[in-house]
Design a protein around this motif. Structure first.
Motif, PDB file in Angstrom:
ATOM      1  N   LEU C  71       0.827  -1.210   0.000  1.00 11.65           N
ATOM      2  CA  LEU C  71       0.000   0.000   0.000  1.00 11.65           C
ATOM      3  C   LEU C  71       0.859   1.257   0.000  1.00 11.65           C
ATOM      4  O   LEU C  71       0.588   2.214  -0.730  1.00 11.65           O
ATOM      5  CB  LEU C  71      -0.922   0.025   1.229  1.00 11.65           C
ATOM      6  CG  LEU C  71      -2.267  -0.679   1.106  1.00 11.65           C
ATOM      7  CD1 LEU C  71      -3.078  -0.495   2.380  1.00 11.65           C
ATOM      8  CD2 LEU C  71      -3.042  -0.117  -0.080  1.00 11.65           C
ATOM      9  N   THR C  72       1.912   1.203   0.829  1.00  8.03           N
ATOM     10  CA  THR C  72       2.814   2.354   0.858  1.00  8.03           C
ATOM     11  C   THR C  72       3.353   2.629  -0.539  1.00  8.03           C
ATOM     12  O   THR C  72       3.459   3.775  -0.977  1.00  8.03           O
ATOM     13  CB  THR C  72       3.988   2.083   1.807  1.00  8.03           C
ATOM     14  OG1 THR C  72       3.485   1.531   3.007  1.00  8.03           O
ATOM     15  CG2 THR C  72       4.752   3.335   2.105  1.00  8.03           C
ATOM     16  N   LEU C  73       3.666   1.549  -1.230  1.00  4.60           N
ATOM     17  CA  LEU C  73       4.189   1.690  -2.588  1.00  4.60           C
ATOM     18  C   LEU C  73       3.163   2.369  -3.494  1.00  4.60           C
ATOM     19  O   LEU C  73       3.489   3.296  -4.238  1.00  4.60           O
ATOM     20  CB  LEU C  73       4.517   0.299  -3.117  1.00  4.60           C
ATOM     21  CG  LEU C  73       5.514   0.258  -4.249  1.00  4.60           C
ATOM     22  CD1 LEU C  73       6.853   0.694  -3.711  1.00  4.60           C
ATOM     23  CD2 LEU C  73       5.579  -1.132  -4.800  1.00  4.60           C
ATOM     24  N   ILE C  74       1.924   1.892  -3.406  1.00  5.72           N
ATOM     25  CA  ILE C  74       0.879   2.462  -4.260  1.00  5.72           C
ATOM     26  C   ILE C  74       0.684   3.947  -3.950  1.00  5.72           C
ATOM     27  O   ILE C  74       0.521   4.777  -4.838  1.00  5.72           O
ATOM     28  CB  ILE C  74      -0.453   1.699  -4.065  1.00  5.72           C
ATOM     29  CG1 ILE C  74      -0.309   0.281  -4.604  1.00  5.72           C
ATOM     30  CG2 ILE C  74      -1.597   2.404  -4.748  1.00  5.72           C
ATOM     31  CD1 ILE C  74      -1.516  -0.581  -4.391  1.00  5.72           C
ATOM     32  N   ILE C  75       0.742   4.254  -2.648  1.00  3.69           N
ATOM     33  CA  ILE C  75       0.533   5.650  -2.263  1.00  3.69           C
ATOM     34  C   ILE C  75       1.650   6.528  -2.806  1.00  3.69           C
ATOM     35  O   ILE C  75       1.413   7.643  -3.269  1.00  3.69           O
ATOM     36  CB  ILE C  75       0.448   5.757  -0.722  1.00  3.69           C
ATOM     37  CG1 ILE C  75      -0.807   5.044  -0.226  1.00  3.69           C
ATOM     38  CG2 ILE C  75       0.444   7.216  -0.274  1.00  3.69           C
ATOM     39  CD1 ILE C  75      -0.896   4.938   1.270  1.00  3.69           C
ATOM     40  N   CYS C  76       2.859   6.025  -2.762  1.00  6.17           N
ATOM     41  CA  CYS C  76       4.005   6.890  -3.061  1.00  6.17           C
ATOM     42  C   CYS C  76       4.420   6.907  -4.526  1.00  6.17           C
ATOM     43  O   CYS C  76       5.147   7.817  -4.943  1.00  6.17           O
ATOM     44  CB  CYS C  76       5.202   6.489  -2.225  1.00  6.17           C
ATOM     45  SG  CYS C  76       4.959   6.796  -0.493  1.00  6.17           S
ATOM     46  N   ILE C  77       4.023   5.903  -5.300  1.00  8.13           N
ATOM     47  CA  ILE C  77       4.619   5.818  -6.625  1.00  8.13           C
ATOM     48  C   ILE C  77       4.199   6.938  -7.581  1.00  8.13           C
ATOM     49  O   ILE C  77       5.025   7.389  -8.382  1.00  8.13           O
ATOM     50  CB  ILE C  77       4.442   4.411  -7.218  1.00  8.13           C
ATOM     51  CG1 ILE C  77       5.648   4.128  -8.111  1.00  8.13           C
ATOM     52  CG2 ILE C  77       3.194   4.284  -8.026  1.00  8.13           C
ATOM     53  CD1 ILE C  77       5.953   2.710  -8.235  1.00  8.13           C
ATOM     54  N   PRO C  78       2.961   7.411  -7.519  1.00  7.33           N
ATOM     55  CA  PRO C  78       2.631   8.526  -8.427  1.00  7.33           C
ATOM     56  C   PRO C  78       3.522   9.736  -8.205  1.00  7.33           C
ATOM     57  O   PRO C  78       3.944  10.394  -9.174  1.00  7.33           O
ATOM     58  CB  PRO C  78       1.174   8.835  -8.076  1.00  7.33           C
ATOM     59  CG  PRO C  78       0.636   7.581  -7.540  1.00  7.33           C
ATOM     60  CD  PRO C  78       1.766   6.958  -6.800  1.00  7.33           C
ATOM     61  N   THR C  79       3.851  10.009  -6.946  1.00 11.89           N
ATOM     62  CA  THR C  79       4.729  11.141  -6.657  1.00 11.89           C
ATOM     63  C   THR C  79       6.051  10.980  -7.396  1.00 11.89           C
ATOM     64  O   THR C  79       6.524  11.905  -8.075  1.00 11.89           O
ATOM     65  CB  THR C  79       5.014  11.193  -5.144  1.00 11.89           C
ATOM     66  OG1 THR C  79       3.842  10.831  -4.452  1.00 11.89           O
ATOM     67  CG2 THR C  79       5.489  12.562  -4.738  1.00 11.89           C
ATOM     68  N   LEU C  80       6.630   9.820  -7.253  1.00 16.82           N
ATOM     69  CA  LEU C  80       7.918   9.588  -7.900  1.00 16.82           C
ATOM     70  C   LEU C  80       7.799   9.740  -9.409  1.00 16.82           C
ATOM     71  O   LEU C  80       8.604  10.421 -10.060  1.00 16.82           O
ATOM     72  CB  LEU C  80       8.424   8.179  -7.563  1.00 16.82           C
ATOM     73  CG  LEU C  80       9.732   7.786  -8.219  1.00 16.82           C
ATOM     74  CD1 LEU C  80      10.856   8.629  -7.655  1.00 16.82           C
ATOM     75  CD2 LEU C  80      10.034   6.320  -8.030  1.00 16.82           C
ATOM     76  N   TYR C  81       6.765   9.121  -9.953  1.00  9.60           N
ATOM     77  CA  TYR C  81       6.613   9.106 -11.408  1.00  9.60           C
ATOM     78  C   TYR C  81       6.495  10.517 -11.966  1.00  9.60           C
ATOM     79  O   TYR C  81       7.244  10.930 -12.853  1.00  9.60           O
ATOM     80  CB  TYR C  81       5.382   8.267 -11.768  1.00  9.60           C
ATOM     81  CG  TYR C  81       5.047   8.276 -13.231  1.00  9.60           C
ATOM     82  CD1 TYR C  81       5.933   7.738 -14.167  1.00  9.60           C
ATOM     83  CD2 TYR C  81       3.850   8.814 -13.694  1.00  9.60           C
ATOM     84  CE1 TYR C  81       5.638   7.750 -15.508  1.00  9.60           C
ATOM     85  CE2 TYR C  81       3.542   8.822 -15.039  1.00  9.60           C
ATOM     86  CZ  TYR C  81       4.433   8.287 -15.938  1.00  9.60           C
ATOM     87  OH  TYR C  81       4.146   8.296 -17.270  1.00  9.60           O
ATOM     88  N   PHE C  82       5.565  11.284 -11.402  1.00  7.42           N
ATOM     89  CA  PHE C  82       5.333  12.608 -11.983  1.00  7.42           C
ATOM     90  C   PHE C  82       6.518  13.545 -11.773  1.00  7.42           C
ATOM     91  O   PHE C  82       6.917  14.263 -12.677  1.00  7.42           O
ATOM     92  CB  PHE C  82       4.041  13.217 -11.418  1.00  7.42           C
ATOM     93  CG  PHE C  82       2.822  12.576 -12.015  1.00  7.42           C
ATOM     94  CD1 PHE C  82       2.571  12.705 -13.382  1.00  7.42           C
ATOM     95  CD2 PHE C  82       1.945  11.825 -11.249  1.00  7.42           C
ATOM     96  CE1 PHE C  82       1.462  12.106 -13.953  1.00  7.42           C
ATOM     97  CE2 PHE C  82       0.841  11.217 -11.823  1.00  7.42           C
ATOM     98  CZ  PHE C  82       0.603  11.352 -13.169  1.00  7.42           C
ATOM     99  N   PHE C  83       7.099  13.500 -10.588  1.00  5.99           N
ATOM    100  CA  PHE C  83       8.265  14.353 -10.374  1.00  5.99           C
ATOM    101  C   PHE C  83       9.394  13.978 -11.320  1.00  5.99           C
ATOM    102  O   PHE C  83      10.075  14.826 -11.873  1.00  5.99           O
ATOM    103  CB  PHE C  83       8.744  14.235  -8.918  1.00  5.99           C
ATOM    104  CG  PHE C  83       8.123  15.248  -8.014  1.00  5.99           C
ATOM    105  CD1 PHE C  83       8.739  16.476  -7.827  1.00  5.99           C
ATOM    106  CD2 PHE C  83       6.919  15.004  -7.382  1.00  5.99           C
ATOM    107  CE1 PHE C  83       8.170  17.424  -7.000  1.00  5.99           C
ATOM    108  CE2 PHE C  83       6.340  15.937  -6.572  1.00  5.99           C
ATOM    109  CZ  PHE C  83       6.960  17.155  -6.373  1.00  5.99           C
TER     110      PHE C  83
END
Lengths: 252, 232, 227
Positions: C71-83
């Motif tokens: 879940l932590t991964l799902i929460i955080c991955i969009p941030t990484l991707y877009f940045f």
């Protein structure tokens, strides 16, 4: 030497030195050593095991005592693992109740015996799966014994300076060489079949090699079946036949 | 006996033995032999120290002492294996088992070599704390030699580029190995603590385990140090 | 068994694996396999730590622990991707997912490798604080190693000659790792209990939300040392 032999020896990488040196040389490089067996089968081969699997020899009557002592050792090692684990578990589950721990302790003993039985069963089962290899290894043992016998005969012959069946010896050496090649081929074929079932081409080639060796063996005339060399020659033919037999059984 | 052959070969020519392990030669025989012979040596040593307080204790220690070393190994080996392959090792699990058993076997032989000394002191000096300290000292010496050899062996065996992929620095692998040795020590000491007593008190009835302990080895040590330093 | 073989390839030969990811080779298979095998390993480890409380806690922890990491991964991955694409990354979303799953799978395997150790301490030491600290320590070690490898993998991945704004992206990655840790520890705190305290009835969630992870760890250290 016949042309056939030379051609055959090109196929195997280990060309025996007797082809180059005098016939009365040491026959050590004819023997199929333990290391060679390991390398050819890609398993840890000993007198009674192949890898973890039992060879058929492990159950032979004269090894029964060794086998039993081995079982005892296994139970001992299993006890070393099972009893303390039972102690730990029962302590933790019963909350350090001494009576309860004593009551649970036999479970550890039973566990050790069960573990040993299971392990032995597994090794036996694995041995059944490698039964053809096991038979081949038996033949190799027989072959090595034969080489030893020839060595002894040669030594005897050289000390007594008698003309002991010298005309037959060339044949015997050639037979030994051919048998060795068949055995090596057999091991390689077995390994190839064990590892990759699909590599048919190579397997066919090795198989035909064995067949050719057997045919040559049978062509060697057994002039004097009663003499020592004649007997060995017969045995070589027998080994060749059984290698052929084992592999054709696997092929079907 | 066949099993001791392997052990003797290991002791006599470690380099060749390690080469064989590296080349995957006869690993099954090695594992079986090392397991059996080290169990036997540990059991003998355990029986001797258990003899301090009677027959049942002898029997119990003869099982407990090998278990102490071998169970610890069993518990810690997966950690070493997975971390090590992550850090680029190409050895397989059997090779790890053999390497670890090598260390334990060396320790067992060294302990066994102290057996006459222990036996002598057992007969001549009847003092619990002296005997306890003597044993701790011997185990510390043998243990550290065994671990040193294991450490060196692991470094040798993984120093060839075909065993370790060259991308990973040797330094991180060294830290890993050191960390594992510490883990082994920690788990071993706790297991030893749980399996107590190995010696048993003089003149007291046989105990399979010391029921009173609460907490664990480490807090016990911390408390002892605290008392020693004058806290509390 | 196929799923685990992907994981073993990742462990044994990370370089080839990353190369595959860079070239978008079989990403779907990789994602599925890594997801399944890492969930499995986390579940095993979760079940072991849940065994401290016993009974239902085992099942609950076996579900919660994989959930925590994934879940932590799902929460955080969009941030990484877009940045990251903002700063000039050419990777697509699937590649990011695969890379992040790589890190999580590595962590799961390492946790799994500690399973015997934890099991042993579970059996031999009865102390809530000790067990808690042991697990925090193990998770910190495995998490640290996993993140370090992920970090290195990402750096290798973008180290091509055409990578713009290298410095910025390095800082970005560090920031993201930090974010991941923050989110993870808070999520872990919300998902409590993982062990279940001794002698208490089973709880799916701890009703009180007060306090935080770090305060609790400090408290445990103090209790264990007897202050």
């Amino acid at each position: 030497m016949s042309e056939e032999t030379n051609q055959a020896s090109q196929n195997s990488s280990t060309e025996p030195s007797y082809l180059r040196s005098s016939p009365i040389s040491n026959l050590d490089n004819l023997r199929i050593s333990q290391q060679e067996q390991d390398k050819l089968t890609d398993l840890d081969i000993s007198d009674v095991t192949m890898g973890w699997a039992y060879r058929q020899t492990a159950f032979s009557p004269q090894r029964r005592l060794t086998w039993l002592s081995e079982q005892l050792l296994t139970v001992g090692v299993a006890l070393i693992f099972c009893l303390p684990i039972t102690l730990l578990l029962s302590r933790s589950l019963s909350g350090d109740n001494v009576q309860a721990v004593w009551r649970w302790l036999p479970v550890g003993g039973v566990g050790a015996i069960a573990l040993t039985t299971f392990w032995t069963g597994y090794r036996w089962q694995a041995g059944q799966r490698l039964i053809i290899l096991s038979h081949l290894l038996d033949e190799i043992d027989r072959f090595n014994e034969m080489v030893a016998a020839v060595e002894i005969l040669e030594e005897l012959g050289s000390t007594q300076n008698s003309q002991l069946n010298l005309e037959n010896k060339e044949d015997v050496l050639e037979a030994l060489h051919l048998t060795r090649e068949s055995l090596v081929c057999g091991l390689m074929t077995e390994r190839v079949m064990r590892k990759h079932q699909r590599l048919m081409a190579r397997r066919q080639q090795m198989f035909s090699n064995i067949e050719r060796n057997l045919a040559t063996l049978q062509q060697l005339q057994v002039n004097d079946a009663a003499s020592d060399y004649g007997r060995l020659l017969n045995e070589a033919i027998q080994i060749g036949t059984s290698v052929h037999h084992e592999l054709s059984r696997e092929r079907t | 006996m066949n099993h001791f052959d392997t052990l003797i070969r290991l002791l006599r020519d470690r380099r060749k033995f390690l080469d064989e392990v590296r080349n995957n030669e006869k690993l099954e025989t090695k594992i079986a032999s090392l397991l059996v012979s080290s169990s036997l040596f540990f059991a003998i040593y355990g029986a001797i120290i258990g003899a301090y307080s009677g027959f049942l204790q002898t029997l119990s220690s003869a099982i407990k002492l090998p278990a102490l070393y071998l169970l610890t190994l069993l518990i810690c080996l997966p950690t070493l294996y997975f971390f090590d392959i992550l850090f680029g090792s190409r050895l397989n699990f059997k090779q790890y088992i053999t390497m670890a058993l090598t260390a334990v076997a060396v320790i067992s032989v060294l302990l066994f070599s102290f057996a006459p000394v222990i036996l002598f002191f057992l007969i001549s000096v009847k003092d619990y704390f002296f005997f306890l300290l003597l044993n701790v000292l011997i185990m510390a010496i043998t243990g550290s030699i065994g671990v040193r050899l294991f450490y060196k062996g692991m470094r040798d065996i993984t120093s060839t580029p075909d065993i370790v992929s060259p991308v990973v620095s040797q330094k991180s692998r060294r830290y890993l190995l050191q960390g594992w040795v510490i883990l082994y020590g920690l788990v071993g000491s706790q297991l030893g603590w749980t399996l107590r007593p190995f010696l048993g008190f003089d003149g007291e009835p046989f105990q399979m385990f010391r029921p009173e302990i609460e907490g664990n080895f480490y807090t016990q040590i911390a408390r002892s140090i605290g008392i020693f330093l004058g806290w509390n | 068994m196929n799923h685990f073989s992907v994981l073993i390839t990742l462990l044994r030969d990370r370089k080839t694996f990353l190369e595959d990811v860079r070239n978008s080779v079989k990403l779907e298979t990789k994602i599925a396999s890594l997801l399944i095998s890492s969930s499995f390993f986390f579940a095993v480890y979760g079940a072991i730590i849940g065994a401290y409380g016993g009974g239902l806690q085992i099942i609950s922890s076996a579900i919660k622990l994989p959930a925590l990491y994934l879940l932590t991964l799902i929460i955080c991955i969009p941030t990484l991707y877009f940045f990251d694409i903002l700063f000039g990354s050419k990777l697509d979303f699937k590649q990011y997912v695969t890379l992040a799953l790589t890190a999580v799978s590595v962590i799961s395997v390492l946790l799994f490798s500690f399973a015997p150790v934890v099991l042993f301490f579970l059996i031999s030491v009865k102390g809530y604080d000790f067990f808690l600290l042991l697990n925090v320590l193990i998770m910190a070690i495995t998490g640290g190693v996993g993140i370090k490898l992920f970090y290195k993998g990402m750096r290798d991945m973008v180290s091509g000659p055409e990578a713009p704004e290298k410095d910025m992206r390095k800082k970005l990655l560090q920031g993201w790792v930090f974010l991941y840790a923050l989110v993870g520890s808070q999520l872990g705190w919300t998902l409590r209990p993982f062990f279940g305290a001794e002698g208490q009835a089973f709880q799916i969630f701890r009703p009180e939300i007060s306090g935080n992870f770090y305060a609790k760890v400090l408290e445990s250290v103090a209790t264990m040392l007897g202050f």
